[in-house]
Design a protein around this motif. Structure first.
Motif, PDB file in Angstrom:
ATOM      1  N   SER A  41      -3.061   6.292   1.685  1.00  0.00           N
ATOM      2  CA  SER A  41      -2.791   5.344   0.600  1.00  0.00           C
ATOM      3  C   SER A  41      -3.456   5.783  -0.705  1.00  0.00           C
ATOM      4  N   GLU A  42      -3.144   5.055  -1.759  1.00  0.00           N
ATOM      5  CA  GLU A  42      -3.783   5.255  -3.064  1.00  0.00           C
ATOM      6  C   GLU A  42      -5.297   5.069  -2.944  1.00  0.00           C
ATOM      7  N   ASP A  43      -5.712   4.149  -2.080  1.00  0.00           N
ATOM      8  CA  ASP A  43      -7.146   3.830  -1.936  1.00  0.00           C
ATOM      9  C   ASP A  43      -7.985   5.033  -1.518  1.00  0.00           C
ATOM     10  N   CYS A  44      -7.334   6.056  -0.993  1.00  0.00           N
ATOM     11  CA  CYS A  44      -8.066   7.222  -0.466  1.00  0.00           C
ATOM     12  C   CYS A  44      -8.212   8.338  -1.496  1.00  0.00           C
ATOM     13  N   ARG A  71      -0.706  12.973   0.082  1.00  0.00           N
ATOM     14  CA  ARG A  71      -1.663  12.629   1.132  1.00  0.00           C
ATOM     15  C   ARG A  71      -1.269  13.389   2.390  1.00  0.00           C
ATOM     16  N   THR A  94       0.807  -1.225   0.000  1.00  0.00           N
ATOM     17  CA  THR A  94       0.000   0.000   0.000  1.00  0.00           C
ATOM     18  C   THR A  94       0.839   1.274   0.000  1.00  0.00           C
ATOM     19  N   PHE A 145      -5.007   3.889   5.607  1.00  0.00           N
ATOM     20  CA  PHE A 145      -5.988   4.049   4.515  1.00  0.00           C
ATOM     21  C   PHE A 145      -5.953   5.479   3.964  1.00  0.00           C
TER      22      PHE A 145
END
Ligand SMILES: NC(=O)c1ccc[n+]([C@@H]2O[C@H](COP(=O)([O-])OP(=O)(O)OC[C@H]3O[C@@H](n4cnc5c(N)ncnc54)[C@H](O)[C@@H]3O)[C@@H](O)[C@H]2O)c1
Length: 250
Positions: free
Chosen positions: A230-233, A137, A6, A227
């Motif tokens: 990370s990229e997922d956010c 981020r 991640t 989270f």
């Protein structure tokens, strides 16, 4: 088991990474593949050792994050060590309990400087690089005390309320550059700072009101921070997630 993918090869600055939440966050992000820059009042040899044991690079910089020149200097040194900083975790803070009638203007200003001005100064330092690379981020640590009637924290709650507002505003201003900005609100927790600051009974009383009835620990927010960094956010910004065992509901 932590998923190392991640944060692979990201560089994360963690303020206040010498102990408590910051140390737990730094170690978790390293386990997920990030290199770490710690900016703390004190050198952070334990965090550096934990990060290096995970096979990642760690640099410990000493600076007062409420001091504009010190933050600018730390930013310069971070960019001498690494080509870029991708992730900023604004975690440094302090929470001395002061009854309002014992609070003076200096104490009020100090709380705002350490807990809120610091997050502005580090964002000013690290956001331009994120903007230039089109990815970033920022995660700001707030507090669930904002939603509670904990006494003797007016100076701290004012600052943490500012953190939530700054998070919302900055998220809007940085969105076009691929940068998300979010906040995490922990509960009363037995970090070194928590143990030193909380009057007797506060940790236990707060825990008894949570849905999950145990005192908070330093590792309790790392999943949320990972989270949000990370990229997922990529499509979540301007939010405050209360990671507090189910006490304050937004
Ligand atoms: N522990 C809790 O109960 C609790 C609850 C809610 C929110 N928080 C927030 O979590 C964050 C971390 O708290 P913690 O409990 O891990 O505290 P802690 O005191 O255990 O650790 C804080 C770290 O920040 C560093 N620091 C403090 N002031 C600094 C400054 N001016 N410049 C650079 N470094 C500085 C300290 O040296 C220390 O290493 C803070 O923002 C705090 O407000 C804590």
């Amino acid at each position: 088991m932590v998923n190392p993918a991640t944060h692979k090869d990201r560089v994360a600055v963690v303020t206040g990474g010498g102990q408590g939440f910051g140390r737990a966050i730094a170690t978790d992000l390293a386990a997920r593949g990030a290199d770490i820059v710690i900016i703390d009042l004190n050198a952070a040899p334990e965090t550096v050792a934990e990060v290096e044991a995970l096979g990642r690079r760690a640099v410990s910089l000493t600076a007062d994050v409420s001091d504009p020149e010190a933050v600018a200097e730390a930013g310069k040194r971070a960019l001498e060590e690494f080509d870029a900083v991708d992730i900023l975790i604004n975690n440094a803070g302090s929470f001395p309990f002061r009854d309002f009638f014992d609070l003076d203007f200096a104490g009020w200003k100090k709380s705002l400087a350490v807990n809120l001005d610091s997050q502005f100064l580090t964002a000013m330092t690290f956001a331009p690089g994120m903007r230039d690379r089109g990815w970033g981020r920022i995660v700001n640590i707030a507090s669930n005390s904002l939603g509670l009637a904990v006494p003797s924290l007016s100076h701290y709650m004012a600052a943490k309320g500012g953190v939530v507002g700054f998070t919302r505003g900055l998220a809007t201003d940085l969105a076009a550059y691929g940068i998300t900005v979010n906040a995490v609100s922990p509960t009363a927790s037995g970090t070194p700072g928590g143990k030193a600051s909380f009057p007797d009974g506060v940790l236990e009383n707060v825990a008894s009101m949570q849905a999950i009835k145990r005192g908070g620990e330093a590792t309790d927010i790392v999943g949320t921070v990972s989270f949000l960094s990370s990229e997922d956010c990529g499509f979540v910004t301007g939010q405050t997630i209360v990671a507090d065992g189910g006490l304050v509901r937004l």
